[in-house]
Design an enzyme around this catalytic site. Structure first.
Site, PDB file in Angstrom:
ATOM      1  N   GLU A   1       1.024  19.592 -32.553  1.00  0.00           N
ATOM      2  CA  GLU A   1       2.286  20.626 -32.553  1.00  0.00           C
ATOM      3  C   GLU A   1       1.802  21.903 -33.406  1.00  0.00           C
ATOM      4  O   GLU A   1       0.848  21.803 -34.380  1.00  0.00           O
ATOM      5  CB  GLU A   1       3.413  19.988 -33.317  1.00  0.00           C
ATOM      6  CG  GLU A   1       4.508  20.960 -33.381  1.00  0.00           C
ATOM      7  CD  GLU A   1       5.015  21.819 -32.108  1.00  0.00           C
ATOM      8  OE1 GLU A   1       5.384  20.741 -30.969  1.00  0.00           O
ATOM      9  OE2 GLU A   1       4.973  22.972 -32.125  1.00  0.00           O
TER      10      GLU A   1
ATOM     11  N   ASP B   1      -3.781  24.575 -31.610  1.00  0.00           N
ATOM     12  CA  ASP B   1      -3.543  24.822 -30.195  1.00  0.00           C
ATOM     13  C   ASP B   1      -4.036  23.697 -29.302  1.00  0.00           C
ATOM     14  O   ASP B   1      -5.526  23.561 -29.614  1.00  0.00           O
ATOM     15  CB  ASP B   1      -4.010  26.125 -29.703  1.00  0.00           C
ATOM     16  CG  ASP B   1      -3.752  26.432 -28.142  1.00  0.00           C
ATOM     17  OD1 ASP B   1      -3.597  25.618 -27.465  1.00  0.00           O
ATOM     18  OD2 ASP B   1      -3.596  27.766 -27.888  1.00  0.00           O
TER      19      ASP B   1
ATOM     20  N   ASP C   1       6.891  23.990 -23.120  1.00  0.00           N
ATOM     21  CA  ASP C   1       7.623  25.294 -23.066  1.00  0.00           C
ATOM     22  C   ASP C   1       7.820  25.631 -21.519  1.00  0.00           C
ATOM     23  O   ASP C   1       6.696  26.067 -21.092  1.00  0.00           O
ATOM     24  CB  ASP C   1       7.176  26.299 -24.022  1.00  0.00           C
ATOM     25  CG  ASP C   1       7.736  26.022 -25.412  1.00  0.00           C
ATOM     26  OD1 ASP C   1       8.469  25.684 -25.735  1.00  0.00           O
ATOM     27  OD2 ASP C   1       6.291  25.964 -26.092  1.00  0.00           O
TER      28      ASP C   1
ATOM     29  N   LYS D   1      10.543  32.935 -17.077  1.00  0.00           N
ATOM     30  CA  LYS D   1      10.406  34.228 -16.273  1.00  0.00           C
ATOM     31  C   LYS D   1       9.022  34.441 -15.724  1.00  0.00           C
ATOM     32  O   LYS D   1       8.059  33.924 -16.234  1.00  0.00           O
ATOM     33  CB  LYS D   1      10.622  35.395 -17.289  1.00  0.00           C
ATOM     34  CG  LYS D   1      11.929  35.587 -17.746  1.00  0.00           C
ATOM     35  CD  LYS D   1      11.860  36.856 -18.778  1.00  0.00           C
ATOM     36  CE  LYS D   1      13.418  36.871 -19.276  1.00  0.00           C
ATOM     37  NZ  LYS D   1      13.282  37.643 -20.822  1.00  0.00           N
TER      38      LYS D   1
ATOM     39  N   THR E   1      15.224  13.785 -26.970  1.00  0.00           N
ATOM     40  CA  THR E   1      15.052  14.515 -28.129  1.00  0.00           C
ATOM     41  C   THR E   1      16.125  15.614 -28.312  1.00  0.00           C
ATOM     42  O   THR E   1      16.773  15.805 -27.302  1.00  0.00           O
ATOM     43  CB  THR E   1      13.641  15.171 -28.066  1.00  0.00           C
ATOM     44  OG1 THR E   1      13.592  16.083 -26.836  1.00  0.00           O
ATOM     45  CG2 THR E   1      12.388  14.124 -27.869  1.00  0.00           C
TER      46      THR E   1
ATOM     47  N   GLU F   1      15.789  17.758 -25.161  1.00  0.00           N
ATOM     48  CA  GLU F   1      16.335  17.457 -23.988  1.00  0.00           C
ATOM     49  C   GLU F   1      17.972  17.408 -24.088  1.00  0.00           C
ATOM     50  O   GLU F   1      18.635  17.652 -23.001  1.00  0.00           O
ATOM     51  CB  GLU F   1      15.645  16.065 -23.592  1.00  0.00           C
ATOM     52  CG  GLU F   1      16.357  15.411 -22.473  1.00  0.00           C
ATOM     53  CD  GLU F   1      15.627  14.027 -21.908  1.00  0.00           C
ATOM     54  OE1 GLU F   1      14.963  13.420 -22.631  1.00  0.00           O
ATOM     55  OE2 GLU F   1      16.192  13.652 -20.790  1.00  0.00           O
TER      56      GLU F   1
HETATM   57  C1  LIG Z   1       9.920  22.829 -25.613  1.00  0.00           C
HETATM   58  S1  LIG Z   1       9.249  21.956 -27.065  1.00  0.00           S
HETATM   59  C2  LIG Z   1       9.387  20.105 -26.607  1.00  0.00           C
HETATM   60  C3  LIG Z   1       9.276  19.454 -27.805  1.00  0.00           C
HETATM   61  C4  LIG Z   1       9.150  17.942 -27.495  1.00  0.00           C
HETATM   62  N1  LIG Z   1       7.949  17.355 -26.964  1.00  0.00           N
HETATM   63  C5  LIG Z   1      10.293  17.377 -26.812  1.00  0.00           C
HETATM   64  O1  LIG Z   1      10.159  16.551 -25.721  1.00  0.00           O
HETATM   65  O2  LIG Z   1      11.585  17.611 -27.400  1.00  0.00           O
HETATM   66  C6  LIG Z   1       7.737  22.376 -26.612  1.00  0.00           C
HETATM   67  C7  LIG Z   1       6.871  22.251 -27.814  1.00  0.00           C
HETATM   68  O3  LIG Z   1       5.430  22.343 -27.443  1.00  0.00           O
HETATM   69  C8  LIG Z   1       4.680  23.121 -28.609  1.00  0.00           C
HETATM   70  N2  LIG Z   1       3.376  23.686 -27.931  1.00  0.00           N
HETATM   71  C9  LIG Z   1       3.339  24.675 -26.822  1.00  0.00           C
HETATM   72  N3  LIG Z   1       2.191  25.052 -26.950  1.00  0.00           N
HETATM   73  C10 LIG Z   1       1.585  24.275 -27.327  1.00  0.00           C
HETATM   74  C11 LIG Z   1       0.208  24.343 -27.609  1.00  0.00           C
HETATM   75  N4  LIG Z   1      -0.837  24.912 -26.879  1.00  0.00           N
HETATM   76  N5  LIG Z   1      -0.520  23.242 -28.469  1.00  0.00           N
HETATM   77  C12 LIG Z   1       0.308  22.583 -29.510  1.00  0.00           C
HETATM   78  N6  LIG Z   1       1.747  22.741 -29.054  1.00  0.00           N
HETATM   79  C13 LIG Z   1       2.082  23.345 -28.237  1.00  0.00           C
HETATM   80  C14 LIG Z   1       5.911  24.052 -29.072  1.00  0.00           C
HETATM   81  O4  LIG Z   1       5.508  24.477 -30.259  1.00  0.00           O
HETATM   82  C15 LIG Z   1       7.022  23.195 -28.812  1.00  0.00           C
HETATM   83  O5  LIG Z   1       7.439  22.464 -30.084  1.00  0.00           O
END
Ligand SMILES: C[S@@+](CC[C@H](N)C(=O)[O-])C[C@H]1O[C@@H](n2cnc3c(N)ncnc32)[C@H](O)[C@@H]1O
Length: 229
Positions: free
Chosen positions: A85, A112, A135, A139, A208, A211
């Site tokens: 994360e 990342d 994420d 768009k 979560t 969700e």
């Molecule tokens: C929409 S949230 C979903 C969180 C969780 N998986 C859930 O089901 O509730 C997406 C998460 O992915 C993380 N994220 C996005 N791109 C990432 C990357 N390249 N490396 C690590 N984490 C990433 C974001 O910070 C965010 O917390």
């Protein structure tokens, strides 16, 4: 002489806007990062060394506050979980939870995941990879930021162990269809639900906060599971 080389910034699948951390999140980061965090370093990780044992490794990508990771880790104490994360508030919450539940099978990397997969994860080392609710970047002009694409799948295929599995869930239909096509057209992957099908929601994937919010917006959820051919 001026160096005119332009270094192109990579397109990230997230933007860093953290806001303020709560006291509890700060407490988690200050007290427990040292215990459960792994500092990013561009070298291959020795997975047995960090978990102090041999066992199946699950890479959980973009865990948010890690509710689903914790739930899975509690019901599968035999597995080792690498939770990735980039946002500190979620990591702070997850650290508190790991400590509260005395879990010894979760480690967190704050970086990342693309860099982690490229540089730190050994080939053929992951039993499963979870990407739950990446994420959506809804768009069209932002689609290039979406985490799941051909390059990520290429990396995943190299890091998954034989018979390893990739499990993805999304609440955006166009993203789900794109992911399904990506897998279908990849000769190295097999759709475990049968070509063109989505998988049933697994009972162990708890709802979560993300969700829950998406459900209030009447979004459906699509699960997609692939195995290595
Ligand atoms: C929409 S949230 C979903 C969180 C969780 N998986 C859930 O089901 O509730 C997406 C998460 O992915 C993380 N994220 C996005 N791109 C990432 C990357 N390249 N490396 C690590 N984490 C990433 C974001 O910070 C965010 O917390």
């Amino acid at each position: 002489m001026k160096n005119n080389t332009v270094v192109k910034k990579p397109i990230r699948s997230y933007v860093k806007r953290e806001g303020r951390l709560t006291k509890s999140q700060l407490r988690g980061l200050d007290n427990y990062w040292i215990k459960y965090g792994i500092e990013y370093d561009s070298k291959i990780i020795n997975l047995e060394k960090i978990f102090k044992r041999h066992g199946p490794i699950i890479l959980d990508i973009g865990v948010g506050s890690g509710e689903s990771t914790v739930n899975h880790a509690i019901s599968h104490p035999e597995n080792n979980y690498l939770a990735v994360e980039v946002h500190r508030p979620g990591i702070g919450r997850l650290l508190n939870k790991i400590e509260e539940d005395r879990l010894t099978n979760i480690k967190i990397i704050k970086y990342d995941v693309i860099d982690i997969l490229q540089e730190q994860i050994p080939d053929r080392s992951l039993t499963q990879i979870f990407i739950f609710f990446p994420d959506p970047w809804p768009k069209k002009r932002h689609h290039k930021r979406r985490l799941i694409n051909k390059e990520l799948v290429k990396l995943i295929k190299m890091r998954l162990a034989m018979y390893g599995r990739l499990h993805i869930a999304t609440d955006w239909e166009d993203y789900a269809n794109y992911i399904r096509e990506l897998g279908n057209s990849d000769p190295g992957l097999i759709n475990l639900a049968g070509k063109n099908n989505f998988s049933p929601r697994p009972s162990w994937r708890i709802e979560t906060r993300y969700e829950c919010r998406s459900k209030k917006l009447d979004h459906k959820v699509w699960d997609i599971c692939y195995g290595l051919k």
